[in-house]
Design an enzyme around this catalytic site. Structure first.
Site, PDB file in Angstrom:
ATOM      1  N   GLU A 102      -6.225  -8.094   0.097  1.00 39.45           N
ATOM      2  CA  GLU A 102      -6.836  -7.646   1.343  1.00 39.45           C
ATOM      3  C   GLU A 102      -8.290  -7.271   1.064  1.00 39.45           C
ATOM      4  OE1 GLU A 102      -4.893  -4.692   3.719  1.00 39.45           O
ATOM      5  OE2 GLU A 102      -2.885  -5.532   3.417  1.00 39.45           O
ATOM      6  N   GLU A 114       0.790  -1.228   0.000  1.00 38.97           N
ATOM      7  CA  GLU A 114       0.000   0.000   0.000  1.00 38.97           C
ATOM      8  C   GLU A 114       0.831   1.292   0.000  1.00 38.97           C
ATOM      9  OE1 GLU A 114      -3.035  -0.157   3.019  1.00 38.97           O
ATOM     10  OE2 GLU A 114      -4.072  -1.815   2.033  1.00 38.97           O
TER      11      GLU A 114
END
Length: 395
Positions: A306, A204
């Site tokens: 995720e 991320e």
């Protein structure tokens, strides 16, 4: 959709992986969140038990406790957060993959002792959990979850509560390259890591072209070449080379492929939290319609690495989404199935996360796969969801 023939063949070349990739060649797994990078928001009782209550990150807890006491506290945490029984249960739930989030500080030679404060002694626990997973026939993705300098500001998943995203400079990239080289060498030479087949370059990164442009132009291609150089030196055959994972273009950090000359075994990660997705109507109907019609395709091969059942922050406990509703389990079970079916259209999925521990003072099973199974929301065999017809009326 199946994995690419190159990806699938190299996965199957590793001992013991054939049955782990059946029946349909999809990745189906869970993140071992909180084991090596503690995120206090999702494990508040555990964080308090470690003596870290009130601290926003691992860095801050080590500063509070002192190095020796922190080492002891984190050692106790690692011994109880994920045990061999957890790995056995993950396998029993018809899952085949674990993703292990790691901070760069697990390679202790990289840590600046005079200015960086992280728990020590984690590597032996990484060896142990990888051996357990390998013995169980689970595939392993090693994820650089917390990068040197922090890839996002004020995010505990970076291991610190930094006011700046300091990762995007040459000297921090160099530290990350050294971490990737170190980990690549371990994966190929340490038998405890025999089932680790993917390494993720960074979790991320910022979604800001002005900040992360050098990541696309410099970090990604150099990281690829440094990993492959280690494998070349070790004489790793093509079929055993690591899959190198990057956030996909949907994440919003640019086109990961733009400056990489050889994309052999490139692999992509799509994080899709509906709760934070712009344009989605915050209602049961809106969430179902989104999940039943959304496409996660793009860079390929890709998995949704995720996702969860959590809803918009300001709606978590309203009358529509509260877990106290009589039909909460029924509806969340249906929404879980809708997301599952969406991510099954690509190369698979990894849920965030395996377990949680009192979020906001509640047993919020929307974030924990284990808790979701125990609540009757997530089936013991995820493939059962194919029979539920969850998206009827929403497509």
């Amino acid at each position: 959709m199946k994995l690419s023939s190159l990806l699938l063949s190299s996965l199957l070349a590793a001992p013991g992986l054939v049955t782990a990739w059946l029946p349909e060649g999809k990745i189906r797994g869970v993140n071992l969140g909180g084991l090596f990078v503690v995120e206090p928001w999702m494990m508040q009782d555990e964080w308090n038990a470690m003596g870290c209550g009130g601290q926003p990150s691992e860095f801050d807890c080590v500063l509070k406790l002192g190095q020796s006491a922190a080492n002891s506290a984190f050692q106790s945490h690692r011994n109880r957060w994920i045990t061999q029984a957890d790995i056995t249960e993950i396998k029993s739930l018809n899952l085949n993959t674990i993703r292990i989030p790691l901070g760069y500080w697990i390679y202790e030679d990289l840590v600046f002792a005079d200015s960086e404060h992280f728990p020590q002694g984690a590597f032996q626990y990484l060896e142990r959990v990888c051996k357990w997973a390998g013995d169980a026939g689970l595939y392993i993705i090693i994820d650089l979850h917390g990068a040197p300098g922090a890839q996002q500001k004020f995010q505990p998943f970076t291991g610190q509560n930094s006011p700046n995203a300091g990762f995007y400079v040459d000297w921090q990239y160099e530290r990350a390259y050294k971490w990737l080289e170190w980990m690549t060498n371990i994966i190929h030479t340490n038998p405890n890591f025999s089932q680790a087949g993917t390494i993720q370059l960074v979790n991320e990164p910022v979604q800001d072209g002005n900040t992360q442009g050098s990541m696309i132009q410099q970090y990604y291609p150099t990281a690829f070449s440094r990993i492959r150089a280690v494998e070349s030196k070790l004489g790793v055959p093509t079929a055993k080379k690591l899959h190198i994972q990057m956030m996909n273009e949907k994440w919003g950090s640019g086109n990961p492929n733009a400056h990489i000359p050889d994309l052999t075994n490139a692999f992509y990660d799509d994080h899709h939290y509906v709760k934070w997705t712009p344009g989605v109507t915050v209602s049961r109907d809106g969430y179902m319609r989104h999940s039943c019609t959304d496409s996660r395709s793009g860079n390929w091969p890709v998995i949704t690495g995720e996702w969860s059942l959590s809803v918009a922050d300001n709606a978590e406990w309203n009358s529509e989404f509260t877990l106290d509703r009589a039909d909460a389990v029924e509806w969340y079970r249906k929404w879980w199935a809708a997301q599952f079916l969406s991510y099954e259209k690509i190369d698979g999925w990894i849920y965030w996360t395996w377990k949680v521990n009192w979020i906001g003072g509640r047993n919020d099973w929307r974030w924990g796969y284990k808790q979701g199974v125990d609540a009757g929301v997530i089936p013991k065999n995820p493939l059962d969801a194919y029979r539920w017809n969850a998206c009827a009326g929403f497509t």
